[in-house]
Structures are given as structure tokens and as C-alpha cells.
Design a protein around this motif. Structure first.
Motif, PDB file in Angstrom:
ATOM      1  N   ASN A 118       0.829  -1.198   0.000  1.00 37.72           N
ATOM      2  CA  ASN A 118       0.000   0.000   0.000  1.00 37.72           C
ATOM      3  C   ASN A 118       0.867   1.253   0.000  1.00 37.72           C
ATOM      4  O   ASN A 118       1.891   1.318   0.656  1.00 37.72           O
ATOM      5  CB  ASN A 118      -0.919   0.014   1.220  1.00 37.72           C
TER       6      ASN A 118
ATOM      7  N   LYS B 154      -0.982   5.231   4.273  1.00 37.97           N
ATOM      8  CA  LYS B 154      -1.490   4.585   5.479  1.00 37.97           C
ATOM      9  C   LYS B 154      -3.001   4.747   5.594  1.00 37.97           C
ATOM     10  O   LYS B 154      -3.723   3.782   5.815  1.00 37.97           O
ATOM     11  CB  LYS B 154      -0.799   5.177   6.710  1.00 37.97           C
ATOM     12  N   ARG B 155      -3.501   5.999   5.433  1.00 40.78           N
ATOM     13  CA  ARG B 155      -4.917   6.250   5.681  1.00 40.78           C
ATOM     14  C   ARG B 155      -5.505   7.239   4.680  1.00 40.78           C
ATOM     15  O   ARG B 155      -4.938   8.306   4.458  1.00 40.78           O
ATOM     16  CB  ARG B 155      -5.075   6.792   7.093  1.00 40.78           C
TER      17      ARG B 155
ATOM     18  N   ARG C 225      -8.790   0.016  -2.289  1.00 40.10           N
ATOM     19  CA  ARG C 225      -8.238  -1.262  -1.799  1.00 40.10           C
ATOM     20  C   ARG C 225      -7.707  -2.109  -2.951  1.00 40.10           C
ATOM     21  O   ARG C 225      -6.618  -2.687  -2.858  1.00 40.10           O
ATOM     22  CB  ARG C 225      -9.295  -2.017  -1.012  1.00 40.10           C
TER      23      ARG C 225
ATOM     24  N   SER D 143      -4.349  -1.150  -4.120  1.00 40.13           N
ATOM     25  CA  SER D 143      -3.341  -1.120  -3.050  1.00 40.13           C
ATOM     26  C   SER D 143      -2.841   0.300  -2.810  1.00 40.13           C
ATOM     27  O   SER D 143      -1.645   0.551  -2.684  1.00 40.13           O
ATOM     28  CB  SER D 143      -2.162  -2.039  -3.397  1.00 40.13           C
TER      29      SER D 143
ATOM     30  N   GLU E 144      -3.656   1.531   3.228  1.00 37.58           N
ATOM     31  CA  GLU E 144      -3.880   0.456   4.188  1.00 37.58           C
ATOM     32  C   GLU E 144      -5.277   0.532   4.779  1.00 37.58           C
ATOM     33  O   GLU E 144      -5.902  -0.489   5.042  1.00 37.58           O
ATOM     34  CB  GLU E 144      -2.858   0.552   5.334  1.00 37.58           C
ATOM     35  N   GLU E 145      -5.746   1.760   5.013  1.00 37.80           N
ATOM     36  CA  GLU E 145      -7.035   1.954   5.664  1.00 37.80           C
ATOM     37  C   GLU E 145      -7.827   3.032   4.939  1.00 37.80           C
ATOM     38  O   GLU E 145      -7.272   4.049   4.526  1.00 37.80           O
ATOM     39  CB  GLU E 145      -6.812   2.387   7.121  1.00 37.80           C
TER      40      GLU E 145
END
Length: 144
Positions: A2, A5-6, A25, A28, A31-32
Motif C-alpha cells: 500500500n 497509510k490512511r 483497496r 493497493s 492500508e485503511e
């Protein structure tokens, strides 16, 4: 792996948020992914995460313009009041179905907004963001 991170999505359209989450998602890209259907709720989240460490503050935000209650323009005004060190870590993009040229120009005139994109979110938009706004920051300087 990824890239971020967010990522935060702010759009009152639940289906759009679901589609955006899936694309992010599948590519990739993060992550969140955290979705908010209201700008006020998102702003409250950002206020609690704008700490000195900034670990929970998002790397990127996709913001819609037209929402009930607090709209995208009001959000940007309040977002700009958050601590500068948190804002520097985050890229804010407008993602809207608005096609009015005035809205696009207005979005691009705000220093907090990196770019305006028309819905729907696509892998091509994520690739553009990757190339123009994220990866260049990590590239070593070019020496001839």
C-alpha cells in the motif's frame, strides 16, 4: 504494498463511498479507508487526530462538494483552521459530480485543495495522484 497509510472519504452518497473504498483497496493505494457521510463528523474526526505525532491523521482526503448540512466549501474553511503541521501531511482532493466550471475554479483556488476530480473515482485518478502528488515527494533530486 500500500502506498498510503490512511485515506478519508467524505461524501453523503453511501454507494459512492463503497465504490471508492473498493477501488482504493483493489489498487493497493491505502492500508485503511475511512468513510464519512457527513462533513461535520469527518471534521470532528480530523480534529481528534490532528495531534503533534499526527499518526492517525489521514494522508489523503477525497471531499465531495454538495452535501446536506456542512457542504464541501464549509468543510474546507474549517479544515484550514486545523494545525498546520497536520495539514502539511495530508493531500485534500475534491471528488464531485459538480460540473459547474465555477465550482471547479473555486476548488482549485483554495490553497488546501490539491486538485478537483469528477466522479467516479477511477484507477486512473489514483495513478495521477500517485505520480503527481505522492511519489515525487519521495523521489531523490535529479542530478545531471
Amino acid at each position: 504494498m500500500n502506498l498510503l497509510k490512511r485515506v478519508v472519504l467524505i461524501d453523503d452518497d453511501e454507494v459512492n463511498n463503497f465504490v471508492c473504498e473498493s477501488i482504493i483497496r483493489n489498487e493497493s493505494f491505502a492500508e485503511e479507508v475511512i468513510s464519512f457521510q457527513g462533513a461535520e463528523e469527518a471534521l470532528n474526526f480530523l480534529k481528534t487526530t490532528a495531534t503533534p505525532s499526527g499518526d492517525a491523521f489521514p494522508d489523503l482526503i477525497f471531499l465531495d462538494i454538495n452535501m446536506p448540512g456542512m457542504d464541501g466549501w464549509n468543510f474546507i474553511e474549517e479544515y484550514g483552521k486545523l494545525p498546520k503541521d497536520a495539514l502539511q501531511k495530508c493531500n485534500l482532493f475534491m471528488l464531485s459530480s459538480a460540473v459547474d466550471r465555477k465550482d471547479i475554479q473555486c476548488a482549485r483556488s483554495h490553497k488546501e485543495v490539491k486538485e478537483f476530480f469528477s466522479k467516479p473515482l477511477s484507477p486512473e485518478i489514483l495513478d495521477f495522484i500517485r505520480e503527481e502528488f505522492i511519489i515525487p515527494e519521495n523521489r531523490p533530486p535529479f542530478h545531471s
